[in-house]
Design an enzyme around this catalytic site. Structure first.
Site, PDB file in Angstrom:
ATOM      1  N   LYS A  39       0.834  -1.213   0.000  1.00  0.00           N
ATOM      2  CA  LYS A  39       0.000   0.000   0.000  1.00  0.00           C
ATOM      3  C   LYS A  39       0.859   1.250   0.000  1.00  0.00           C
ATOM      4  O   LYS A  39       0.621   2.188  -0.758  1.00  0.00           O
ATOM      5  CB  LYS A  39      -0.904  -0.017   1.244  1.00  0.00           C
ATOM      6  CG  LYS A  39      -1.518   1.325   1.585  1.00  0.00           C
ATOM      7  CD  LYS A  39      -2.332   1.285   2.863  1.00  0.00           C
ATOM      8  CE  LYS A  39      -1.607   1.567   4.147  1.00  0.00           C
ATOM      9  NZ  LYS A  39      -1.314   2.971   4.448  1.00  0.00           N
ATOM     10  N   ASN A  40       1.863   1.275   0.881  1.00  0.00           N
ATOM     11  CA  ASN A  40       2.617   2.526   1.062  1.00  0.00           C
ATOM     12  C   ASN A  40       3.625   2.783  -0.059  1.00  0.00           C
ATOM     13  O   ASN A  40       4.237   3.850  -0.094  1.00  0.00           O
ATOM     14  CB  ASN A  40       3.298   2.556   2.430  1.00  0.00           C
ATOM     15  CG  ASN A  40       2.285   2.746   3.537  1.00  0.00           C
ATOM     16  OD1 ASN A  40       1.128   3.080   3.266  1.00  0.00           O
ATOM     17  ND2 ASN A  40       2.700   2.524   4.775  1.00  0.00           N
ATOM     18  N   CYS A  56      -5.146  12.976  13.342  1.00  0.00           N
ATOM     19  CA  CYS A  56      -4.871  11.565  13.061  1.00  0.00           C
ATOM     20  C   CYS A  56      -4.803  10.799  14.386  1.00  0.00           C
ATOM     21  O   CYS A  56      -4.297  11.316  15.371  1.00  0.00           O
ATOM     22  CB  CYS A  56      -3.555  11.470  12.321  1.00  0.00           C
ATOM     23  SG  CYS A  56      -3.018   9.797  12.093  1.00  0.00           S
ATOM     24  N   ARG A  63       0.961  14.590  13.391  1.00  0.00           N
ATOM     25  CA  ARG A  63       1.603  14.291  12.095  1.00  0.00           C
ATOM     26  C   ARG A  63       1.695  15.564  11.254  1.00  0.00           C
ATOM     27  O   ARG A  63       0.924  15.760  10.310  1.00  0.00           O
ATOM     28  CB  ARG A  63       0.831  13.192  11.362  1.00  0.00           C
ATOM     29  CG  ARG A  63       0.930  11.876  12.075  1.00  0.00           C
ATOM     30  CD  ARG A  63       0.161  10.801  11.371  1.00  0.00           C
ATOM     31  NE  ARG A  63       0.827  10.279  10.201  1.00  0.00           N
ATOM     32  CZ  ARG A  63       0.300   9.339   9.423  1.00  0.00           C
ATOM     33  NH1 ARG A  63      -0.895   8.850   9.672  1.00  0.00           N
ATOM     34  NH2 ARG A  63       0.975   8.894   8.376  1.00  0.00           N
ATOM     35  N   ASP A 121       4.833   0.546  11.932  1.00  0.00           N
ATOM     36  CA  ASP A 121       3.607  -0.098  11.447  1.00  0.00           C
ATOM     37  C   ASP A 121       3.490  -1.561  11.888  1.00  0.00           C
ATOM     38  O   ASP A 121       2.485  -2.220  11.592  1.00  0.00           O
ATOM     39  CB  ASP A 121       3.527  -0.016   9.910  1.00  0.00           C
ATOM     40  CG  ASP A 121       3.328   1.420   9.436  1.00  0.00           C
ATOM     41  OD1 ASP A 121       2.933   2.273  10.248  1.00  0.00           O
ATOM     42  OD2 ASP A 121       3.581   1.685   8.242  1.00  0.00           O
ATOM     43  N   ARG A 148      -8.710  -0.098   5.058  1.00  0.00           N
ATOM     44  CA  ARG A 148      -7.884   0.874   4.338  1.00  0.00           C
ATOM     45  C   ARG A 148      -6.582   0.243   3.846  1.00  0.00           C
ATOM     46  O   ARG A 148      -6.038   0.688   2.847  1.00  0.00           O
ATOM     47  CB  ARG A 148      -7.545   2.049   5.253  1.00  0.00           C
ATOM     48  CG  ARG A 148      -8.754   2.890   5.607  1.00  0.00           C
ATOM     49  CD  ARG A 148      -8.329   4.073   6.399  1.00  0.00           C
ATOM     50  NE  ARG A 148      -7.187   4.705   5.771  1.00  0.00           N
ATOM     51  CZ  ARG A 148      -6.461   5.662   6.311  1.00  0.00           C
ATOM     52  NH1 ARG A 148      -6.772   6.120   7.499  1.00  0.00           N
ATOM     53  NH2 ARG A 148      -5.427   6.175   5.680  1.00  0.00           N
TER      54      ARG A 148
HETATM   55  N1  EPU Z   1       7.176  14.320  10.855  1.00  0.00           N
HETATM   56  C1  EPU Z   1       7.432  15.625  11.147  1.00  0.00           C
HETATM   57  N2  EPU Z   1       7.292  16.557  10.156  1.00  0.00           N
HETATM   58  C2  EPU Z   1       6.906  16.225   8.894  1.00  0.00           C
HETATM   59  C3  EPU Z   1       6.659  14.862   8.606  1.00  0.00           C
HETATM   60  C4  EPU Z   1       6.800  13.932   9.601  1.00  0.00           C
HETATM   61  O1  EPU Z   1       7.779  15.965  12.277  1.00  0.00           O
HETATM   62  O2  EPU Z   1       6.829  17.102   8.042  1.00  0.00           O
HETATM   63  C5  EPU Z   1       7.323  13.296  11.908  1.00  0.00           C
HETATM   64  C6  EPU Z   1       6.040  12.533  12.162  1.00  0.00           C
HETATM   65  O3  EPU Z   1       5.210  13.211  13.075  1.00  0.00           O
HETATM   66  C7  EPU Z   1       6.564  11.221  12.679  1.00  0.00           C
HETATM   67  C8  EPU Z   1       7.836  11.017  11.868  1.00  0.00           C
HETATM   68  O4  EPU Z   1       8.216  12.319  11.418  1.00  0.00           O
HETATM   69  O5  EPU Z   1       6.904  11.332  14.031  1.00  0.00           O
HETATM   70  C9  EPU Z   1       7.710  10.098  10.685  1.00  0.00           C
HETATM   71  O6  EPU Z   1       6.599  10.478   9.891  1.00  0.00           O
HETATM   72  P1  EPU Z   1       6.547  10.232   8.317  1.00  0.00           P
HETATM   73  O7  EPU Z   1       6.386  11.535   7.634  1.00  0.00           O
HETATM   74  O8  EPU Z   1       7.687   9.371   7.915  1.00  0.00           O
HETATM   75  O9  EPU Z   1       5.195   9.425   8.161  1.00  0.00           O
HETATM   76  P2  EPU Z   1       4.266   9.478   6.894  1.00  0.00           P
HETATM   77  O10 EPU Z   1       5.079   9.673   5.690  1.00  0.00           O
HETATM   78  O11 EPU Z   1       3.137  10.398   7.147  1.00  0.00           O
HETATM   79  C10 EPU Z   1       4.399   6.925   6.338  1.00  0.00           C
HETATM   80  C11 EPU Z   1       3.436   5.787   6.210  1.00  0.00           C
HETATM   81  C12 EPU Z   1       2.902   5.421   7.583  1.00  0.00           C
HETATM   82  C13 EPU Z   1       4.091   5.031   8.466  1.00  0.00           C
HETATM   83  C14 EPU Z   1       5.109   6.183   8.513  1.00  0.00           C
HETATM   84  C15 EPU Z   1       6.368   5.838   9.273  1.00  0.00           C
HETATM   85  C16 EPU Z   1       2.528   6.096   4.012  1.00  0.00           C
HETATM   86  C17 EPU Z   1       1.380   6.432   3.154  1.00  0.00           C
HETATM   87  N3  EPU Z   1       2.351   6.179   5.323  1.00  0.00           N
HETATM   88  O12 EPU Z   1       3.667   8.009   6.900  1.00  0.00           O
HETATM   89  O13 EPU Z   1       2.072   4.280   7.397  1.00  0.00           O
HETATM   90  O14 EPU Z   1       3.649   4.741   9.761  1.00  0.00           O
HETATM   91  O15 EPU Z   1       5.489   6.554   7.178  1.00  0.00           O
HETATM   92  O16 EPU Z   1       7.003   4.755   8.695  1.00  0.00           O
HETATM   93  O17 EPU Z   1       3.588   5.738   3.523  1.00  0.00           O
HETATM   94  C18 EPU Z   1       0.280   2.837   7.897  1.00  0.00           C
HETATM   95  O18 EPU Z   1       0.474   2.282   6.805  1.00  0.00           O
HETATM   96  O19 EPU Z   1      -0.458   2.349   8.778  1.00  0.00           O
HETATM   97  C19 EPU Z   1       0.950   4.098   8.173  1.00  0.00           C
HETATM   98  C20 EPU Z   1       0.517   4.935   9.109  1.00  0.00           C
END
Ligand code: EPU
Length: 444
Positions: free
Chosen positions: A22-23, A117, A122, A309, A401
């Site tokens: 998915k991701n 969320c 996030r 995850d 999802r």
């Molecule tokens: N963060 C920041 N600032 C930002 C972005 C992120 O502080 O601008 C922080 C977040 O709050 C968190 C950390 O950095 O503490 C990592 O967040 P990240 O941005 O990597 O998460 P994401 O890209 O929103 C993806 C996956 C998530 C998975 C996370 C971590 C997708 C679509 N989603 O989210 O997947 O948990 O990376 O590996 O790729 C799931 O599939 O259940 C899911 C939540």
């Protein structure tokens, strides 16, 4: 709304194929916005999130069609300015992945901020910082990110934050930088295999990205991307969930379509707990949870460590191993809503700061529990599979999802699980303490 009724206690046995990730599929679908020409993606799972991304891309001028069970064809047919509306973005945070492709290809993006969320705070500040470093002018207006640039320029930028890098932020900045004039270096880029898969897709369209899978990405800007075909990598989180399902039910399951090299930390941790792995002659992975299992400490960190995850599913497993385990989440330190639901099934587990402390080995009994997010739902289903008696897992729209035909695939492995509409009439009588038969009343 649907719920699962689970009757626990059956060891899982059999063979199952893991779906496409998915991701990886979501940011790759979003990046098709940046292509001049058709994209065909194989192994795209049929999930609610994929359907949400499909609906969003259609509003942005992309024709999206499922051409086969597992293949999607995407092609931009209208590249006029368009808005990624709150109505769709609020349903799925990965919608933010359209920001980089829109900005890079069309010079302008208007994308709703995703909002709250259940797994914790996030923000998207790192996404915006990276795009600004490429020369984008960014404003937040009425809940929307408006990003514009006549021409992005290459830059040296750093994507690290307090909790590590950002997965979807790296996807956004990398895709925008493909169109920047000159060279870009992204330091502290996310190394997750899903980011690498997006990079391979972009390179397949003509992008020049090197360093994929490492924290330093180098990108030489180009003017256009052509269409291509691409196969999505196997879902390492689904594979881990199924491995833990085998272990928690003390069963033995063979998994096809697994990239074990994407799962080293999870496999090593499960081995430490006592789960045994072997390769079959046809390349599948056999997972046996039939031997003794021990407690273990786990820390979820960015790749290549244990993924956040899989944190909830590991917590579920460790409620069943005799002794004390500590599971810590350094990526989403508030992602522990499942803990109190597991406690309702009799697990001795409590949250302390960014950790769950588990006194494992306590027998679990079925209960009615509520899912709070995607991975918590999967973890509650696993806990219910290990509990004696019947459980109800509510709000499984979270699970839909991200897991394709989850209950059907578990059922094919021997699990007793069914999907029913969430009404009082469908709650098993055994979960009503007034009517349930107790050992005493049965004897009487
Ligand atoms: N963060 C920041 N600032 C930002 C972005 C992120 O502080 O601008 C922080 C977040 O709050 C968190 C950390 O950095 O503490 C990592 O967040 P990240 O941005 O990597 O998460 P994401 O890209 O929103 C993806 C996956 C998530 C998975 C996370 C971590 C997708 C679509 N989603 O989210 O997947 O948990 O990376 O590996 O790729 C799931 O599939 O259940 C899911 C939540």
């Amino acid at each position: 709304m649907d719920m699962f009724v689970v009757r626990g206690g059956q060891p899982l046995q059999g063979r199952v194929a893991v779906s496409g990730a998915k991701n990886a599929a979501l940011p790759i679908m979003a990046a098709a916005l940046a292509a001049d020409g058709p994209t065909t993606l194989y192994d795209v799972p049929d999930l609610v999130d994929v359907r949400t991304m499909t609906a969003l891309l259609r509003t942005l001028g992309v024709a999206v069609d499922r051409v086969d069970n597992d293949a999607l064809k995407l092609e931009v047919i209208d590249d006029r300015p368009a808005i990624a509306e709150y109505e769709l973005v609020r349903r799925m945070r990965a919608s933010v992945c359209v920001l980089g492709p829109l900005l890079g290809r069309r010079g302008r993006a208007a994308v709703s901020l995703p909002g709250g969320c259940n797994i914790g705070h996030r923000p998207i500040d790192l996404h915006l910082r990276g795009l600004e470093a490429l020369g984008a002018d960014i404003r937040i207006e009425r809940g929307y990110v408006i990003a514009q640039a006549r021409r992005l320029h290459g830059a040296n930028l750093y994507l690290g934050g307090a909790c590590g890098s950002t997965v979807t932020g790296t996807c956004n900045v990398m895709t925008a930088a493909v169109f920047a004039e000159g060279a870009t270096t992204i330091e502290a880029a996310a190394c997750e295999p899903e980011v690498e898969d997006l990079g391979r897709y972009l390179n397949g369209m003509g992008a020049q990205i090197s360093g994929l899978g490492t924290p330093t990405l180098k990108i030489e800007g180009i003017d256009r991307l052509s269409g291509t075909t691409h196969r999505i990598i196997p879902d390492r989180i689904e594979a881990a969930t199924l491995m833990i399902a085998a272990a928690i039910t003390r069963g033995a399951v063979t998994l096809e379509n697994v990239r074990a090299d994407h799962m080293t930390a999870v496999i090593r941790k499960l081995e430490e707990i006592g789960v045994r792995f072997s390769r079959t002659t046809d390349g599948a992975i056999h997972v046996a949870g039939t031997g003794p299992l021990q407690p273990a400490d786990c820390i979820a960190l960015p790749y290549p460590a244990i993924p956040t995850d899989v944190q909830a599913q590991l917590t579920a497993l460790l409620t069943q191993t005799e002794g004390i385990s500590v599971v810590t989440d350094k990526v989403f330190p508030d992602r522990f809503m499942h803990v109190s639901e597991m406690a309702r099934m009799g697990a001795r587990v409590r949250r302390e700061g960014q950790s769950a402390i588990i006194a494992g080995g306590e027998p679990l009994s079925g209960a009615s529990v509520m899912a709070s997010d995607l991975r918590a739902s999967a973890a509650l289903v696993l806990t219910a599979l290990a509990a004696q008696g019947e459980s109800v897992v509510r709000r499984i729209y979270h699970l839909d999802r991200g897991y394709e035909q989850f209950e059907e695939r578990l059922r094919a492995l021997g699990a007793d699980i069914e999907r029913v509409v969430d009404t009082p009439a469908n709650v098993p009588a055994s979960l009503n303490p007034l009517t349930a038969a107790t050992p005493d009343s049965e004897a009487a």
